[in-house]
Design a protein around this motif. Structure first.
Motif, PDB file in Angstrom:
ATOM      1  N   LYS A   1       0.842  -1.202   0.000  1.00  0.00           N
ATOM      2  CA  LYS A   1       0.000   0.000   0.000  1.00  0.00           C
ATOM      3  C   LYS A   1       0.874   1.248   0.000  1.00  0.00           C
ATOM      4  CE  LYS A   1      -3.819  -1.964   2.634  1.00  0.00           C
ATOM      5  NZ  LYS A   1      -4.612  -1.886   3.869  1.00  0.00           N
ATOM      6  N   LEU A   2       0.340   2.312  -0.559  1.00  0.00           N
ATOM      7  CA  LEU A   2       1.027   3.596  -0.536  1.00  0.00           C
ATOM      8  C   LEU A   2       0.643   4.375   0.706  1.00  0.00           C
ATOM      9  CD1 LEU A   2       0.635   4.752  -4.216  1.00  0.00           C
ATOM     10  CD2 LEU A   2       2.813   4.587  -2.986  1.00  0.00           C
ATOM     11  N   ARG A   3       1.610   5.140   1.205  1.00  0.00           N
ATOM     12  CA  ARG A   3       1.332   6.087   2.283  1.00  0.00           C
ATOM     13  C   ARG A   3       1.835   7.459   1.833  1.00  0.00           C
ATOM     14  NH1 ARG A   3      -1.474   2.761   4.752  1.00  0.00           N
ATOM     15  NH2 ARG A   3      -0.616   1.031   5.908  1.00  0.00           N
ATOM     16  N   LEU A   4       1.029   8.447   2.054  1.00  0.00           N
ATOM     17  CA  LEU A   4       1.405   9.819   1.713  1.00  0.00           C
ATOM     18  C   LEU A   4       1.377  10.665   2.977  1.00  0.00           C
ATOM     19  CD1 LEU A   4       1.856  12.190  -0.297  1.00  0.00           C
ATOM     20  CD2 LEU A   4      -0.636  12.327  -0.470  1.00  0.00           C
ATOM     21  N   ASP A   5       2.512  11.278   3.272  1.00  0.00           N
ATOM     22  CA  ASP A   5       2.603  12.194   4.412  1.00  0.00           C
ATOM     23  C   ASP A   5       2.296  13.598   3.890  1.00  0.00           C
ATOM     24  OD1 ASP A   5       3.220  13.835   6.502  1.00  0.00           O
ATOM     25  OD2 ASP A   5       5.248  13.048   6.807  1.00  0.00           O
ATOM     26  N   ARG A   6       1.044  14.000   4.046  1.00  0.00           N
ATOM     27  CA  ARG A   6       0.615  15.288   3.478  1.00  0.00           C
ATOM     28  C   ARG A   6       1.342  16.457   4.145  1.00  0.00           C
ATOM     29  NH1 ARG A   6      -3.357  16.813  -0.105  1.00  0.00           N
ATOM     30  NH2 ARG A   6      -4.399  18.014   1.499  1.00  0.00           N
ATOM     31  N   SER A   7       1.808  16.267   5.368  1.00  0.00           N
ATOM     32  CA  SER A   7       2.520  17.361   6.041  1.00  0.00           C
ATOM     33  C   SER A   7       3.918  17.562   5.460  1.00  0.00           C
ATOM     34  CB  SER A   7       2.597  17.098   7.547  1.00  0.00           C
ATOM     35  OG  SER A   7       3.423  15.986   7.807  1.00  0.00           O
ATOM     36  N   ALA A   8       4.437  16.538   4.776  1.00  0.00           N
ATOM     37  CA  ALA A   8       5.764  16.645   4.167  1.00  0.00           C
ATOM     38  C   ALA A   8       5.693  17.119   2.717  1.00  0.00           C
ATOM     39  CB  ALA A   8       6.484  15.298   4.223  1.00  0.00           C
ATOM     40  N   CYS A   9       4.545  16.941   2.076  1.00  0.00           N
ATOM     41  CA  CYS A   9       4.399  17.313   0.662  1.00  0.00           C
ATOM     42  C   CYS A   9       4.565  18.815   0.490  1.00  0.00           C
ATOM     43  CB  CYS A   9       3.020  16.883   0.156  1.00  0.00           C
ATOM     44  SG  CYS A   9       2.691  17.422  -1.535  1.00  0.00           S
ATOM     45  N   GLN A  10       5.405  19.178  -0.501  1.00  0.00           N
ATOM     46  CA  GLN A  10       5.620  20.591  -0.824  1.00  0.00           C
ATOM     47  C   GLN A  10       5.066  20.947  -2.204  1.00  0.00           C
ATOM     48  OE1 GLN A  10       7.076  22.943   1.326  1.00  0.00           O
ATOM     49  NE2 GLN A  10       6.706  21.262   2.747  1.00  0.00           N
ATOM     50  N   GLY A  11       4.354  20.018  -2.822  1.00  0.00           N
ATOM     51  CA  GLY A  11       3.695  20.321  -4.092  1.00  0.00           C
ATOM     52  C   GLY A  11       4.594  20.257  -5.312  1.00  0.00           C
TER      53      GLY A  11
ATOM     54  N   PRO B   1      -5.641   4.403  -2.158  1.00  0.00           N
ATOM     55  CA  PRO B   1      -5.166   4.115  -0.805  1.00  0.00           C
ATOM     56  C   PRO B   1      -5.165   2.621  -0.439  1.00  0.00           C
ATOM     57  CG  PRO B   1      -7.411   4.916  -0.731  1.00  0.00           C
ATOM     58  CD  PRO B   1      -6.975   4.992  -2.171  1.00  0.00           C
ATOM     59  N   GLY B   2      -5.764   1.811  -1.268  1.00  0.00           N
ATOM     60  CA  GLY B   2      -5.874   0.393  -0.910  1.00  0.00           C
ATOM     61  C   GLY B   2      -4.688  -0.430  -1.393  1.00  0.00           C
ATOM     62  N   GLU B   3      -4.866  -1.720  -1.341  1.00  0.00           N
ATOM     63  CA  GLU B   3      -3.840  -2.659  -1.798  1.00  0.00           C
ATOM     64  C   GLU B   3      -3.579  -2.423  -3.293  1.00  0.00           C
ATOM     65  OE1 GLU B   3      -1.140  -5.509  -0.772  1.00  0.00           O
ATOM     66  OE2 GLU B   3      -2.626  -4.682   0.606  1.00  0.00           O
ATOM     67  N   LEU B   4      -2.288  -2.308  -3.657  1.00  0.00           N
ATOM     68  CA  LEU B   4      -1.942  -2.021  -5.051  1.00  0.00           C
ATOM     69  C   LEU B   4      -1.956  -3.300  -5.876  1.00  0.00           C
ATOM     70  CD1 LEU B   4       1.083   0.358  -4.467  1.00  0.00           C
ATOM     71  CD2 LEU B   4      -1.241   1.017  -5.111  1.00  0.00           C
ATOM     72  N   THR B   5      -2.438  -3.183  -7.101  1.00  0.00           N
ATOM     73  CA  THR B   5      -2.329  -4.307  -8.027  1.00  0.00           C
ATOM     74  C   THR B   5      -0.887  -4.391  -8.509  1.00  0.00           C
ATOM     75  OG1 THR B   5      -2.774  -2.997  -9.998  1.00  0.00           O
ATOM     76  CG2 THR B   5      -4.694  -3.860  -8.813  1.00  0.00           C
ATOM     77  N   VAL B   6      -0.535  -5.513  -9.092  1.00  0.00           N
ATOM     78  CA  VAL B   6       0.814  -5.689  -9.637  1.00  0.00           C
ATOM     79  C   VAL B   6       1.100  -4.591 -10.658  1.00  0.00           C
ATOM     80  CG1 VAL B   6       2.275  -7.227 -11.005  1.00  0.00           C
ATOM     81  CG2 VAL B   6       0.837  -8.152  -9.178  1.00  0.00           C
TER      82      VAL B   6
ATOM     83  N   PHE C   1      10.477  13.073   0.156  1.00  0.00           N
ATOM     84  CA  PHE C   1      10.311  11.754   0.796  1.00  0.00           C
ATOM     85  C   PHE C   1       8.947  11.643   1.494  1.00  0.00           C
ATOM     86  CE2 PHE C   1      14.838  12.919   0.851  1.00  0.00           C
ATOM     87  CZ  PHE C   1      15.325  11.965  -0.031  1.00  0.00           C
ATOM     88  N   ALA C   2       7.947  12.226   0.850  1.00  0.00           N
ATOM     89  CA  ALA C   2       6.600  12.236   1.443  1.00  0.00           C
ATOM     90  C   ALA C   2       5.822  10.960   1.166  1.00  0.00           C
ATOM     91  CB  ALA C   2       5.825  13.443   0.905  1.00  0.00           C
ATOM     92  N   ILE C   3       6.330  10.145   0.231  1.00  0.00           N
ATOM     93  CA  ILE C   3       5.601   8.943  -0.170  1.00  0.00           C
ATOM     94  C   ILE C   3       6.406   7.725   0.245  1.00  0.00           C
ATOM     95  CG2 ILE C   3       4.555   7.698  -2.115  1.00  0.00           C
ATOM     96  CD1 ILE C   3       4.831  10.420  -3.678  1.00  0.00           C
ATOM     97  N   THR C   4       5.739   6.781   0.855  1.00  0.00           N
ATOM     98  CA  THR C   4       6.407   5.530   1.220  1.00  0.00           C
ATOM     99  C   THR C   4       5.517   4.356   0.820  1.00  0.00           C
ATOM    100  OG1 THR C   4       5.483   5.730   3.442  1.00  0.00           O
ATOM    101  CG2 THR C   4       7.760   6.451   3.135  1.00  0.00           C
ATOM    102  N   LEU C   5       6.130   3.200   0.748  1.00  0.00           N
ATOM    103  CA  LEU C   5       5.390   1.972   0.446  1.00  0.00           C
ATOM    104  C   LEU C   5       5.371   1.091   1.674  1.00  0.00           C
ATOM    105  CD1 LEU C   5       6.542   0.879  -3.105  1.00  0.00           C
ATOM    106  CD2 LEU C   5       4.201   1.304  -2.369  1.00  0.00           C
ATOM    107  N   ASP C   6       4.189   0.675   2.032  1.00  0.00           N
ATOM    108  CA  ASP C   6       4.009  -0.298   3.106  1.00  0.00           C
ATOM    109  C   ASP C   6       3.923  -1.656   2.446  1.00  0.00           C
ATOM    110  OD1 ASP C   6       3.179  -1.909   5.107  1.00  0.00           O
ATOM    111  OD2 ASP C   6       1.537  -0.623   5.772  1.00  0.00           O
ATOM    112  N   GLU C   7       4.989  -2.442   2.598  1.00  0.00           N
ATOM    113  CA  GLU C   7       5.091  -3.710   1.857  1.00  0.00           C
ATOM    114  C   GLU C   7       4.574  -4.894   2.653  1.00  0.00           C
ATOM    115  OE1 GLU C   7       7.759  -4.244  -1.085  1.00  0.00           O
ATOM    116  OE2 GLU C   7       8.793  -2.351  -0.908  1.00  0.00           O
ATOM    117  N   GLU C   8       3.875  -4.701   3.726  1.00  0.00           N
ATOM    118  CA  GLU C   8       3.362  -5.805   4.541  1.00  0.00           C
ATOM    119  C   GLU C   8       2.468  -6.732   3.755  1.00  0.00           C
ATOM    120  OE1 GLU C   8       1.333  -4.851   8.162  1.00  0.00           O
ATOM    121  OE2 GLU C   8       3.136  -3.900   8.964  1.00  0.00           O
TER     122      GLU C   8
END
Ligand code: F3S
Length: 65
Positions: free
Chosen positions: A2-12, A37-42, A58-65
């Motif tokens: 899943k993707l995570r976006l830290d909106r407080s870090a985004c500078q546009g 926001p959900g589980e990503l397809t391949v 570095f506002a975007i991260t991947l949750d690989e669980e």
């Protein structure tokens, strides 16, 4: 995965929604909005990694669980 976006870090910088418009949109001020926001397809995972690797804040991260 899943993707995570830290909106407080985004500078546009806009690279995420330029590189992966199927995953990110933008608000009226140009800040990123996560539209997948959900589980990503391949098929979405390459675009997601491109967005993660190209955000200069570095506002975007991947949750690989
Ligand atoms: Fe924001 Fe990074 Fe995208 S700064 S607009 S999340 S490229």
């Amino acid at each position: 995965m899943k993707l995570r976006l830290d909106r407080s870090a985004c500078q546009g910088h806009g690279r995420c929604y330029a590189l992966a418009p199927e995953l990110f949109g933008c608000d009226e001020e140009g800040y990123s909005v996560l539209i997948a926001p959900g589980e990503l397809t391949v098929d979405q995972q390459d675009a997601a990694r491109r967005a993660v690797n190209n955000c200069p804040e570095f506002a975007i991260t991947l949750d690989e669980e």
